[in-house]
Design an enzyme around this catalytic site. Structure first.
Site, PDB file in Angstrom:
ATOM      1  N   HIS A 308       0.856  -1.190   0.000  1.00  0.00           N
ATOM      2  CA  HIS A 308       0.000   0.000   0.000  1.00  0.00           C
ATOM      3  C   HIS A 308       0.891   1.238   0.000  1.00  0.00           C
ATOM      4  CE1 HIS A 308      -3.180   2.812   1.168  1.00  0.00           C
ATOM      5  NE2 HIS A 308      -4.020   1.863   0.789  1.00  0.00           N
ATOM      6  N   ASP A 366      -7.908  -5.377   0.078  1.00  0.00           N
ATOM      7  CA  ASP A 366      -8.365  -6.269  -0.998  1.00  0.00           C
ATOM      8  C   ASP A 366      -7.968  -7.722  -0.809  1.00  0.00           C
ATOM      9  OD1 ASP A 366      -7.578  -3.468  -2.915  1.00  0.00           O
ATOM     10  OD2 ASP A 366      -9.602  -4.280  -2.689  1.00  0.00           O
TER      11      ASP A 366
HETATM   12  C1  SDX Z   1      -6.268   0.030  -2.844  1.00  0.00           C
HETATM   13  O1  SDX Z   1      -4.472   4.540  -2.016  1.00  0.00           O
HETATM   14  C2  SDX Z   1      -5.391   3.926  -1.392  1.00  0.00           C
HETATM   15  O2  SDX Z   1      -5.763   4.273  -0.321  1.00  0.00           O
HETATM   16  C3  SDX Z   1      -6.014   2.735  -2.132  1.00  0.00           C
HETATM   17  C4  SDX Z   1      -7.009   1.901  -1.343  1.00  0.00           C
HETATM   18  C5  SDX Z   1      -8.297   2.658  -1.074  1.00  0.00           C
HETATM   19  O3  SDX Z   1      -9.018   2.271  -0.148  1.00  0.00           O
HETATM   20  O4  SDX Z   1      -8.626   3.582  -1.870  1.00  0.00           O
HETATM   21  O5  SDX Z   1      -6.446   1.490  -0.126  1.00  0.00           O
HETATM   22  C6  SDX Z   1      -7.417   0.651  -2.134  1.00  0.00           C
HETATM   23  O6  SDX Z   1      -6.036   0.353  -3.984  1.00  0.00           O
HETATM   24  C7  SDX Z   1      -5.379  -0.932  -2.090  1.00  0.00           C
HETATM   25  C8  SDX Z   1      -4.164  -1.415  -2.955  1.00  0.00           C
HETATM   26  C9  SDX Z   1      -4.666  -2.534  -3.882  1.00  0.00           C
HETATM   27  N1  SDX Z   1      -3.628  -2.886  -4.849  1.00  0.00           N
HETATM   28  C10 SDX Z   1      -2.974  -4.069  -4.773  1.00  0.00           C
HETATM   29  O7  SDX Z   1      -3.125  -4.909  -3.873  1.00  0.00           O
HETATM   30  C11 SDX Z   1      -2.036  -4.340  -5.958  1.00  0.00           C
HETATM   31  C12 SDX Z   1      -0.694  -4.872  -5.439  1.00  0.00           C
HETATM   32  N2  SDX Z   1      -0.012  -3.768  -4.723  1.00  0.00           N
HETATM   33  C13 SDX Z   1       0.958  -2.980  -5.452  1.00  0.00           C
HETATM   34  O8  SDX Z   1       0.718  -2.824  -6.808  1.00  0.00           O
HETATM   35  C14 SDX Z   1       1.428  -1.744  -4.687  1.00  0.00           C
HETATM   36  O9  SDX Z   1       1.707  -2.152  -3.422  1.00  0.00           O
HETATM   37  C15 SDX Z   1       0.528  -0.516  -4.632  1.00  0.00           C
HETATM   38  C16 SDX Z   1       0.093  -0.084  -5.992  1.00  0.00           C
HETATM   39  C17 SDX Z   1      -0.666  -0.785  -3.801  1.00  0.00           C
HETATM   40  C18 SDX Z   1       1.341   0.591  -3.984  1.00  0.00           C
HETATM   41  O10 SDX Z   1       2.369   0.908  -4.843  1.00  0.00           O
HETATM   42  P1  SDX Z   1       3.436   2.063  -4.486  1.00  0.00           P
HETATM   43  O11 SDX Z   1       3.108   2.736  -3.222  1.00  0.00           O
HETATM   44  O12 SDX Z   1       3.633   2.917  -5.693  1.00  0.00           O
HETATM   45  O13 SDX Z   1       4.734   1.264  -4.174  1.00  0.00           O
HETATM   46  P2  SDX Z   1       5.760   0.750  -5.265  1.00  0.00           P
HETATM   47  O14 SDX Z   1       5.026   0.186  -6.435  1.00  0.00           O
HETATM   48  O15 SDX Z   1       6.763   1.819  -5.505  1.00  0.00           O
HETATM   49  O16 SDX Z   1       6.439  -0.495  -4.475  1.00  0.00           O
HETATM   50  C19 SDX Z   1       7.483  -0.248  -3.553  1.00  0.00           C
HETATM   51  C20 SDX Z   1       8.348  -1.502  -3.633  1.00  0.00           C
HETATM   52  C21 SDX Z   1       8.735  -1.861  -5.081  1.00  0.00           C
HETATM   53  O17 SDX Z   1       9.951  -2.560  -5.027  1.00  0.00           O
HETATM   54  P3  SDX Z   1      11.334  -1.688  -5.381  1.00  0.00           P
HETATM   55  O18 SDX Z   1      11.133  -1.083  -6.754  1.00  0.00           O
HETATM   56  O19 SDX Z   1      11.424  -0.613  -4.289  1.00  0.00           O
HETATM   57  O20 SDX Z   1      12.434  -2.705  -5.316  1.00  0.00           O
HETATM   58  O21 SDX Z   1       7.593  -2.640  -3.142  1.00  0.00           O
HETATM   59  C22 SDX Z   1       7.393  -3.573  -4.196  1.00  0.00           C
HETATM   60  C23 SDX Z   1       7.668  -2.848  -5.501  1.00  0.00           C
HETATM   61  O22 SDX Z   1       8.129  -3.765  -6.502  1.00  0.00           O
HETATM   62  N3  SDX Z   1       6.007  -4.008  -4.107  1.00  0.00           N
HETATM   63  C24 SDX Z   1       5.586  -5.259  -4.276  1.00  0.00           C
HETATM   64  C25 SDX Z   1       4.189  -5.201  -4.066  1.00  0.00           C
HETATM   65  N4  SDX Z   1       3.814  -3.954  -3.809  1.00  0.00           N
HETATM   66  C26 SDX Z   1       4.942  -3.203  -3.839  1.00  0.00           C
HETATM   67  N5  SDX Z   1       6.243  -6.399  -4.575  1.00  0.00           N
HETATM   68  C27 SDX Z   1       5.469  -7.516  -4.651  1.00  0.00           C
HETATM   69  N6  SDX Z   1       4.133  -7.565  -4.463  1.00  0.00           N
HETATM   70  C28 SDX Z   1       3.463  -6.412  -4.175  1.00  0.00           C
HETATM   71  N7  SDX Z   1       2.135  -6.446  -3.999  1.00  0.00           N
END
Ligand code: SDX
Length: 431
Positions: A308, A366
């Protein structure tokens, strides 16, 4: 707006400028950069808005490090346990918990606006039967501005209120109709003798061939899922609604834009993607393979329902959702649900893995919601429409707050331009 009690000094070369700072009720201080470009001729740079406050708000607060979520100061865990969705809607919209008569009047108002204009049924018939229900919701909600002209003037407070109630009241009807259309069953009209969640379940699962009796366990679980999704500060879809509204667009168009943004698998579409991932994993012995893929930089796969932008601790909604999953599945006699077992084992193994621990990746709202929704009889394609239904009150509350903000300006970010410098046109004969 809060009073500025301190300032930040920015030094660029020989030049230093003072930028006012504001302190919130809770959370980090903010630096006011509104005059930065005029004073220093520079932009800030923050793709994805990781360090940017886009507005001030009094509706929802999130402390991502502590795993805290409050609506108008009330913790989500208490609201999920002691309140119910329409009372939370009142709280989000008007700022205080309603007195008994206020709640009764509000529930009556919503209940008596649940039907949609009969001619809107024609919109559904324009879609293919295999259309994703989110495509239908984007289309039909946007089309509401072609039917409810008497509540599109955003400068008229009464019309803003009418549009708010219409959207909250009609979203379950539209979502249920989108579901019924895709499964080829007749639409079911709302009933005024049912509560909000029971009405939605009946519109989704009743058929003309027999009486439908709402299961109070499912209705309570549905209502709690609505409450857990109601609002969440300035997330991507809420920011979309605010940006659309900043141009003066009508409320139905703004909410349709929010629905479109929510659909993405990185946002509200994650509940569908998460359950599909859990089904693909299938059995606990395959979990290590998927965790390895999630950690592999060369593999675009991510654990859906994990991570998140704000929560670097447990998402408090996931905690409540996990408890609810245990309760609902046990009461429904499916507590040995293999998908729930995979989810629990996946959570355990991921949280023990340094990759997830170091990056502070925890289950989000989720991760468990899809397990409950599937057990309730919904197909995965209905998971995000249910999220959109529940989040409508959050979008509307934030939309109303922005329209009442005397600082309201059209949202228009700038950029870091890395393209070609200015150059002359080359005639085709010379290329
Ligand atoms: C919702 O914003 C909100 O409040 C949203 C929400 C709401 O109520 O409105 O809470 C609802 O959208 C919840 C999130 C649902 N999405 C997912 O579950 C999809 C999987 N999660 C990721 O795509 C990600 O965690 C996000 C999109 C939720 C957040 O992405 P960020 O904050 O932009 O973080 P990032 O992509 O920069 O990740 C940081 C690091 C990265 O690694 P590095 O590049 O630093 O090496 O963490 C890793 C990412 O690769 N990472 C993950 C991961 N999520 C982040 N690696 C594996 N699996 C994951 N799920």
């Amino acid at each position: 707006m809060a009073e500025s009690t301190k300032s930040a000094t920015l030094t660029i070369g020989e030049k230093s400028i003072e930028l006012p700072m504001f302190s919130p009720t809770s959370g980090p201080d903010v630096i006011d950069i509104r005059k930065l470009y005029n004073q220093a001729g520079v932009f800030t740079y923050d793709p994805g808005f990781t360090s940017t406050a886009s507005c001030d708000s009094t509706i929802t607060f999130i402390d991502g490090d502590e795993g805290i979520l409050t609506h108008r100061g009330y913790p989500i865990g208490e609201l999920a346990e002691k309140s119910h969705y329409l009372e939370v809607c009142y709280l989000l919209l008007y700022g205080e918990l309603p007195a008994p008569k206020e709640l009764e009047d509000f529930e009556d108002l919503v209940t008596n606006h649940t039907m949609i204009h009969e001619q809107m049924i024609n919109f559904f018939r324009g879609f293919r039967r295999d259309a994703h229900p989110m495509a239908v919701m984007v289309g039909v909600v946007g089309a509401m501005s072609a039917f409810y002209h008497d509540s599109t003037d955003i400068n008229d407070e009464f019309q803003r209120e009418v549009a708010s109630i219409r959207l909250i009241a009609k979203m379950p009807t539209i979502a249920a109709m989108a579901f019924k259309y895709t499964i080829g069953q007749p639409f079911v009209y709302p009933r005024n003798d049912l509560d909000y969640a029971s009405n939605f379940l009946r519109m989704c699962f009743a058929v003309p061939a027999e009486e439908y009796v709402v299961d109070p366990i499912l209705s309570r679980a549905m209502d709690r899922i609505f409450t857990l999704h109601a609002d969440h500060e300035q997330n991507a879809s809420t920011s979309t609604v605010r940006l659309a509204s900043s141009s003066g667009a009508n409320p139905f168009a703004c909410i349709a834009a929010g629905i479109a943004c929510l659909w993405g698998p990185a946002h509200g579409g994650a509940n569908q993607a998460c359950l599909e991932m859990l089904k693909e994993i299938g059995t606990p012995d395959r979990i290590p393979e998927f965790i390895a893929r999630a950690k592999d930089k060369d593999d675009p796969f991510r654990l859906m329902g994990f991570g998140h932008r704000v929560y670097k601790n447990f998402d408090p909604r996931a905690t409540v959702m996990k408890q609810s999953a245990d309760e609902v599945l046990e009461l429904m006699g499916v507590d040995n649900n293999p998908i729930l077992q995979v989810a629990k084992e996946l959570e355990k193994q991921a949280l023990e893995d340094p990759y997830f621990a170091d990056k502070k990746l925890f289950p989000n709202v989720d991760f468990y919601s899809g397990i409950i929704l599937e057990a309730m009889g919904f197909p995965t394609s209905m998971f995000t429409p249910i999220f959109a239904l529940a989040r409508t009150v959050g979008w509307i509350s934030q939309w109303k707050e922005q329209l009442n903000d005397p600082q309201l300006k059209i949202g228009r970010p700038r950029q870091l331009y890395l393209g070609e410098d200015i150059r002359s046109y080359v005639d085709i004969e010379k290329r």
